[in-house]
Structure formats: C-alpha cells, structure tokens
Design an enzyme around this catalytic site. Structure first.
Site, PDB file in Angstrom:
ATOM      1  N   HIS A  19       5.656  58.778  23.233  1.00  0.00           N
ATOM      2  CA  HIS A  19       6.507  58.171  22.203  1.00  0.00           C
ATOM      3  C   HIS A  19       7.047  56.823  22.702  1.00  0.00           C
ATOM      4  O   HIS A  19       7.056  55.842  21.966  1.00  0.00           O
ATOM      5  CB  HIS A  19       7.725  59.058  21.906  1.00  0.00           C
ATOM      6  CG  HIS A  19       7.414  60.361  21.224  1.00  0.00           C
ATOM      7  ND1 HIS A  19       7.908  61.566  21.659  1.00  0.00           N
ATOM      8  CD2 HIS A  19       6.687  60.640  20.112  1.00  0.00           C
ATOM      9  CE1 HIS A  19       7.507  62.533  20.853  1.00  0.00           C
ATOM     10  NE2 HIS A  19       6.754  62.002  19.908  1.00  0.00           N
ATOM     11  N   LYS A  43      12.590  73.375  10.393  1.00  0.00           N
ATOM     12  CA  LYS A  43      11.729  73.400  11.571  1.00  0.00           C
ATOM     13  C   LYS A  43      12.555  73.854  12.776  1.00  0.00           C
ATOM     14  O   LYS A  43      13.601  73.264  13.055  1.00  0.00           O
ATOM     15  CB  LYS A  43      11.183  71.982  11.797  1.00  0.00           C
ATOM     16  CG  LYS A  43       9.799  71.974  12.413  1.00  0.00           C
ATOM     17  CD  LYS A  43       9.227  70.575  12.362  1.00  0.00           C
ATOM     18  CE  LYS A  43       7.993  70.476  13.229  1.00  0.00           C
ATOM     19  NZ  LYS A  43       7.414  69.138  13.196  1.00  0.00           N
ATOM     20  N   ARG A  92      -3.149  59.762  19.054  1.00  0.00           N
ATOM     21  CA  ARG A  92      -3.606  59.986  20.431  1.00  0.00           C
ATOM     22  C   ARG A  92      -5.097  60.233  20.495  1.00  0.00           C
ATOM     23  O   ARG A  92      -5.756  59.881  21.459  1.00  0.00           O
ATOM     24  CB  ARG A  92      -2.882  61.203  21.036  1.00  0.00           C
ATOM     25  CG  ARG A  92      -1.412  60.990  21.242  1.00  0.00           C
ATOM     26  CD  ARG A  92      -0.716  62.298  21.407  1.00  0.00           C
ATOM     27  NE  ARG A  92      -0.843  63.087  20.187  1.00  0.00           N
ATOM     28  CZ  ARG A  92      -0.157  64.198  19.923  1.00  0.00           C
ATOM     29  NH1 ARG A  92       0.664  64.690  20.820  1.00  0.00           N
ATOM     30  NH2 ARG A  92      -0.306  64.836  18.779  1.00  0.00           N
ATOM     31  N   SER A 130       5.047  66.876  22.454  1.00  0.00           N
ATOM     32  CA  SER A 130       6.338  67.543  22.672  1.00  0.00           C
ATOM     33  C   SER A 130       6.112  69.047  22.819  1.00  0.00           C
ATOM     34  O   SER A 130       6.753  69.708  23.636  1.00  0.00           O
ATOM     35  CB  SER A 130       7.278  67.280  21.496  1.00  0.00           C
ATOM     36  OG  SER A 130       7.530  65.913  21.384  1.00  0.00           O
TER      37      SER A 130
HETATM   38  O1  PNS Z   1       6.772  64.105  14.980  1.00  0.00           O
HETATM   39  P1  PNS Z   1       6.175  64.733  13.762  1.00  0.00           P
HETATM   40  O2  PNS Z   1       6.715  66.140  13.582  1.00  0.00           O
HETATM   41  O3  PNS Z   1       4.670  64.673  13.756  1.00  0.00           O
HETATM   42  O4  PNS Z   1       6.690  63.857  12.494  1.00  0.00           O
HETATM   43  C1  PNS Z   1       6.333  64.200  11.186  1.00  0.00           C
HETATM   44  C2  PNS Z   1       7.183  63.405  10.176  1.00  0.00           C
HETATM   45  C3  PNS Z   1       8.645  63.601  10.449  1.00  0.00           C
HETATM   46  C4  PNS Z   1       6.854  61.921  10.280  1.00  0.00           C
HETATM   47  C5  PNS Z   1       6.811  63.910   8.749  1.00  0.00           C
HETATM   48  O5  PNS Z   1       6.883  65.306   8.712  1.00  0.00           O
HETATM   49  C6  PNS Z   1       7.729  63.345   7.669  1.00  0.00           C
HETATM   50  O6  PNS Z   1       7.660  62.178   7.341  1.00  0.00           O
HETATM   51  N1  PNS Z   1       8.603  64.203   7.133  1.00  0.00           N
HETATM   52  C7  PNS Z   1       9.588  63.827   6.145  1.00  0.00           C
HETATM   53  C8  PNS Z   1       9.271  64.445   4.792  1.00  0.00           C
HETATM   54  C9  PNS Z   1       8.195  63.662   4.073  1.00  0.00           C
HETATM   55  O7  PNS Z   1       8.315  62.494   3.797  1.00  0.00           O
HETATM   56  N2  PNS Z   1       7.083  64.363   3.764  1.00  0.00           N
HETATM   57  C10 PNS Z   1       5.934  63.782   3.100  1.00  0.00           C
HETATM   58  C11 PNS Z   1       4.926  63.277   4.126  1.00  0.00           C
HETATM   59  S1  PNS Z   1       3.515  62.599   3.319  1.00  0.00           S
END
Ligand code: PNS
Length: 170
Positions: A19, A43, A92, A130
């Site tokens: 990150h 989550k 990645r 993570s």
């Molecule tokens: O670190 P992560 O868990 O891969 O991040 C995922 C994240 C937080 C970027 C994604 O789940 C997100 O944007 N969630 C917010 C809800 C949202 O906008 N959902 C629609 C995604 S198309």
C-alpha cells in the site's frame, strides 16, 4: 493550472508496504492524494477504523500532499464530495485485475467523470496482502519488511492484549 486530486480507497486492515509503495508512487503523480479507509461495519476487521487511520497517518507523515480520511457508502459519492478527479487502485498480479476491472467499470457507470488509475507496486510486494500478513503473523511467521515497523508493533501489542484475554490470537 488545475490541481489534480486522487483518492486511494481500501480497507487497509492493516497497511502493508505494498500500500505504501502505491501511495508513494501516486503522491508523485497527483497534486493531492486522499487515502480513504472504508468504514464498513459488515466486514469483520482486525483493527478498528480509527486504529487504521492512525496507522496510515503515522506511515504517510513524510508526504505533505497525502491525507487520510474515512468514508461510508459508495466510493464514488465520497470521491465526488472530495472533488477528486481520479481513483487509484493497486494491481499486484493478473488475478487482481478481473475484480478491479469490474469495479472500475461499475464506478465509471456511476461516475463517468471519475477516472480509475491502476498502479503496480514494486514487484517485491507483489504477493503481499493484508489477509496474508494477518495469517502469517497469527501463525508466528516473520512479516518484517512487508509492513511498516509501526504496524508490526501494533500487531504485537494486539497479540499481547489478546493473550491476557484468551489464547493470544490476533
Ligand atoms: O482494500 P479493499 O478491501 O480491496 O477495498 C475495496 C474498496 C473499499 C475499494 C471497495 O469495496 C469499495 O469501494 N467499497 C465501497 C462501496 C462501493 O462503492 N461499492 C461499489 C464498488 S463498484
């Protein structure tokens, strides 16, 4: 000239050197980068959102154009509220791509003005996640060099605290 602002959303539970590598690269390209921690009670997370914000703030204090925030709900709504032009996501490996591609296209449908920018962390972090950090640490393996030292420290504190309560699991 207009300043270009990006957000870097994620769970960051906890922050890894992967990150931080993406943050360093994005901070060189964008005028301002907001690292946005998803505040999602659904989550199950190891660290609370305030802890994750504190860890990220500690690890990014050397960048004067990086700030840390939290968001609820749709990421695109937060991006609009922030008046961000771009969303940064780290890729990645090809295995990340399918999900990221779907998410980027859904986000584009929701907010056509927002551009998703994929960035590759250094290859030495290409296997770091993570989830694996938490698993390896929990099972007693070394995570040195894969997360910032402040996060190793917090993981140790967490394990010590839990040892007082139960079986020492993080
Ligand atoms: O670190 P992560 O868990 O891969 O991040 C995922 C994240 C937080 C970027 C994604 O789940 C997100 O944007 N969630 C917010 C809800 C949202 O906008 N959902 C629609 C995604 S198309």
């Amino acid at each position: 000239m207009q300043k270009v602002k990006a957000i870097y959303p994620g769970s960051f539970d906890p922050t890894t050197n992967g990150h931080l590598d993406v943050i360093a690269r994005a901070a060189r390209i964008f005028d301002h980068l907001v690292v946005a921690v998803l505040n999602n009670s659904e989550k199950s997370a190891l660290f609370s959102v305030p802890e994750r914000v504190a860890m990220l703030s500690e690890s990014t204090q050397q960048f004067d154009n990086v700030s840390v925030a939290t968001f609820n709900g749709l990421m695109v709504d937060f991006a609009r509220q922030q008046q961000a032009h771009a969303v940064v996501r780290g890729i990645r490996a090809i295995s990340d791509y399918e999900y990221e591609f779907q998410m980027a296209l859904m986000n584009r449908r929701l907010a056509p003005e927002l551009e998703t920018v994929f960035m590759m962390p250094a290859e030495k972090y290409s296997y770091v996640s993570s989830r694996l950090i938490k698993e390896v640490f929990r099972l007693g393996g070394s995570i040195d060099g894969l997360v910032p030292p402040n996060i190793v420290e917090r993981l140790r504190e967490r394990a010590k605290r839990n040892l007082g309560q139960s079986d020492g699991d993080i």
